[in-house]
Motif scaffolding. Sequence first.
Motif, PDB file in Angstrom:
ATOM      1  N   UNK A  95       0.825  -1.219   0.000  1.00 40.83           N
ATOM      2  CA  UNK A  95       0.000   0.000   0.000  1.00 40.83           C
ATOM      3  C   UNK A  95       0.860   1.270   0.000  1.00 40.83           C
ATOM      4  N   UNK A  96       2.203   1.112  -0.163  1.00 38.56           N
ATOM      5  CA  UNK A  96       3.102   2.283  -0.104  1.00 38.56           C
ATOM      6  C   UNK A  96       2.621   3.385  -1.036  1.00 38.56           C
ATOM      7  N   UNK A  97       2.600   4.598  -0.530  1.00 40.96           N
ATOM      8  CA  UNK A  97       2.253   5.810  -1.295  1.00 40.96           C
ATOM      9  C   UNK A  97       0.833   5.793  -1.874  1.00 40.96           C
ATOM     10  N   UNK A  98      -0.035   4.963  -1.307  1.00 40.33           N
ATOM     11  CA  UNK A  98      -1.414   4.922  -1.818  1.00 40.33           C
ATOM     12  C   UNK A  98      -2.289   5.970  -1.116  1.00 40.33           C
ATOM     13  N   UNK A  99      -1.736   6.591  -0.070  1.00 42.40           N
ATOM     14  CA  UNK A  99      -2.524   7.563   0.692  1.00 42.40           C
ATOM     15  C   UNK A  99      -3.477   6.903   1.676  1.00 42.40           C
ATOM     16  N   UNK A 100      -3.300   5.562   1.843  1.00 43.30           N
ATOM     17  CA  UNK A 100      -4.201   4.810   2.716  1.00 43.30           C
ATOM     18  C   UNK A 100      -3.517   4.395   4.008  1.00 43.30           C
ATOM     19  N   UNK A 101      -4.200   4.578   5.123  1.00 48.81           N
ATOM     20  CA  UNK A 101      -3.720   4.034   6.392  1.00 48.81           C
ATOM     21  C   UNK A 101      -4.395   2.676   6.583  1.00 48.81           C
ATOM     22  N   UNK A 102      -3.579   1.676   6.981  1.00 47.57           N
ATOM     23  CA  UNK A 102      -4.078   0.302   7.049  1.00 47.57           C
ATOM     24  C   UNK A 102      -4.254  -0.113   8.506  1.00 47.57           C
ATOM     25  N   UNK A 107      -0.494  -8.290  16.583  1.00 50.60           N
ATOM     26  CA  UNK A 107       0.920  -8.682  16.550  1.00 50.60           C
ATOM     27  C   UNK A 107       1.738  -7.706  15.713  1.00 50.60           C
ATOM     28  N   UNK A 108       1.242  -7.402  14.501  1.00 46.51           N
ATOM     29  CA  UNK A 108       1.994  -6.497  13.629  1.00 46.51           C
ATOM     30  C   UNK A 108       2.065  -5.104  14.260  1.00 46.51           C
ATOM     31  N   UNK A 109       0.969  -4.691  14.883  1.00 50.79           N
ATOM     32  CA  UNK A 109       0.992  -3.394  15.563  1.00 50.79           C
ATOM     33  C   UNK A 109       2.077  -3.375  16.647  1.00 50.79           C
ATOM     34  N   UNK A 110       2.107  -4.426  17.454  1.00 57.04           N
ATOM     35  CA  UNK A 110       3.068  -4.490  18.560  1.00 57.04           C
ATOM     36  C   UNK A 110       4.506  -4.403  18.043  1.00 57.04           C
ATOM     37  N   UNK A 165       4.226   5.938   9.164  1.00 56.52           N
ATOM     38  CA  UNK A 165       3.418   6.661  10.168  1.00 56.52           C
ATOM     39  C   UNK A 165       2.459   5.712  10.875  1.00 56.52           C
ATOM     40  N   UNK A 166       2.597   5.668  12.203  1.00 54.38           N
ATOM     41  CA  UNK A 166       1.710   4.821  12.999  1.00 54.38           C
ATOM     42  C   UNK A 166       0.730   5.707  13.768  1.00 54.38           C
ATOM     43  N   UNK A 167      -0.515   5.266  13.825  1.00 55.79           N
ATOM     44  CA  UNK A 167      -1.513   5.997  14.609  1.00 55.79           C
ATOM     45  C   UNK A 167      -1.836   5.174  15.862  1.00 55.79           C
ATOM     46  N   UNK A 168      -1.334   5.629  17.027  1.00 61.80           N
ATOM     47  CA  UNK A 168      -1.497   4.831  18.246  1.00 61.80           C
ATOM     48  C   UNK A 168      -2.947   4.713  18.705  1.00 61.80           C
ATOM     49  N   UNK A 170      -5.749   4.504  16.570  1.00 61.90           N
ATOM     50  CA  UNK A 170      -6.513   3.591  15.705  1.00 61.90           C
ATOM     51  C   UNK A 170      -5.747   2.316  15.339  1.00 61.90           C
ATOM     52  N   UNK A 171      -4.478   2.249  15.743  1.00 57.80           N
ATOM     53  CA  UNK A 171      -3.621   1.106  15.385  1.00 57.80           C
ATOM     54  C   UNK A 171      -3.569   0.903  13.866  1.00 57.80           C
ATOM     55  N   UNK A 172      -3.293   2.006  13.186  1.00 55.20           N
ATOM     56  CA  UNK A 172      -3.116   1.915  11.739  1.00 55.20           C
ATOM     57  C   UNK A 172      -1.678   2.287  11.376  1.00 55.20           C
TER      58      UNK A 172
END
Length: 347
Positions: A95-102, A107-110, A165-168, A170-172
Motif C-alpha cells: 500500500x506504499x504511497x497509496x494515501x491509505x492508512x491500514x 501482533x503487527x501493531x506491537x 506513520x503509525x496511529x497509536x 486507531x492502530x493503523x
Amino acid sequence: MTQSNSVRRLFGPQTALLAILLLADCARLSRRAEDLRRYEFTEPQMGVPFRIVLYAPDHPAAVEASRAAFARIQQLNDILSDYDTDSELSRLSQTAASGRAVQLGPELWFVLQRSQKLAQQTAGAFDVTVGPVVSLWRKARREKRLPDPAKLAAAMSAVGYQKLRLDPKRHTAELLGPHMRLDLGAIAKGYAADEAINILRSKGVRRALVSGGGDMAAGDPPPGKKGWHVEVAPLDAPNAPPARFVWLANAGLATSGDLFQHLEIDGKRYSHIVDPHTGVGLTDHSLVAVIAPDGITADSLATAVSVLGPEKGLRLIEATRGAAVHIVRMPAWRIETTESGRFRTDN
Ligand code: AMP
Ligand code: MG
C-alpha cells in the motif's frame, strides 16, 4: 495466634482457604519438579531451525506443548514475513504511497510500534524500512558481487523510518513514500521466541528455552539450576576471545553478526546488517550479544548496537532497563572487545 488465624484475620476465611490450597499446590509442584524430564524439538521456522528445549512430566505433554508453540511461531511468520508476499506485512508494504492508512492486527501493531520506538532512540540506526536496500544486498550475496550503485541510490530513497506513520489511537500504519518495503528480520525472531515461551507457559510448561537463529527466550530454569547455561558464540576470527557462557532465566539473549550471512569481495566482508544512513552492509566484522528482559528487546537491540558501534551502542544498552551487551569486533586487523557492566558470564 496460629498462622492460619492471622491469615484469616487479615483476608477473611475464603482467602485463608485459597492461601492454604496455593501452598499445597506449590508443594505438589516443587515435588513434581524432580519428576520432570528434558525434551528437545526442532522445526524449520522463519527460515531458520527453531529449537525448543523444555521440561515436562511425560512425552505426550511435551509434544502437545511444543506443537502449540511451533504453531504460534508459524502463525507469526504468516503475519510478519517479508518473503511471503501474502503476509500481513507484505500486504501493508504493497500500500506504499497509496494515501491509505491500514488497520493492523495486534501482533503487527506491537512489533511495528516497538520498531519505531527503537528507530527514534537510535536516530534511524535501527530501521525496518530498510527492505528495498536489504533485498539488493540479498541479491548481491547470491550473485557474489556488490549492488549496482544506481540501484542502491534508488532503493535508499525509499528508506526512512519517518516515512512510516503509525496511529497509536486507531492502530493503523501508513507508508508515505513510493516503493517502501518493510523488513522485520531484525526483530521478529526474538518476538516469536517470546510468544513461544508464553504458549508453553499457558500449557503448564514453565521450564523452557526457545531459540531461532541467534535469538532466544528463556522461561524458568531447568530443575535445580539457576538458569539455562547458554553459549555466546565467539567471533570467527583468529585470536578472538573464546566462547562465553551465561546463565539465562526469564530473559532474552540475541546474537547479531556477519558469521553466517555476508558477502566477501576483495577481502572485504559485507554483513547482511546494513547501515540505513549509507545503504551499505557493515564491514567492521562484529559479533554483538545482548541480554534483555525478553527476546524482542534483545533481538532488536543486538541489531541496533551492531549498526551504532561500541560507543553509542553501549550508551543505548546502559539506558535500557535490564539490558547488557558483549561486543567483539575486528574493524581492521585488531580485535576489540567491549562489555557493559551488567554483562555477567561464568568464564
Ligand atoms: P539480525 O540478525 O537480528 O541482526 O537481523 C538482521 C536482518 O535485519 C537482516 O537480514 C535484514 O533483514 C534486517 N536489517 C538489516 N539491517 C537492518 C537495520 N539497520 N535495521 C533493521 N533491520 C535491519
Ligand atoms: Mg536482531
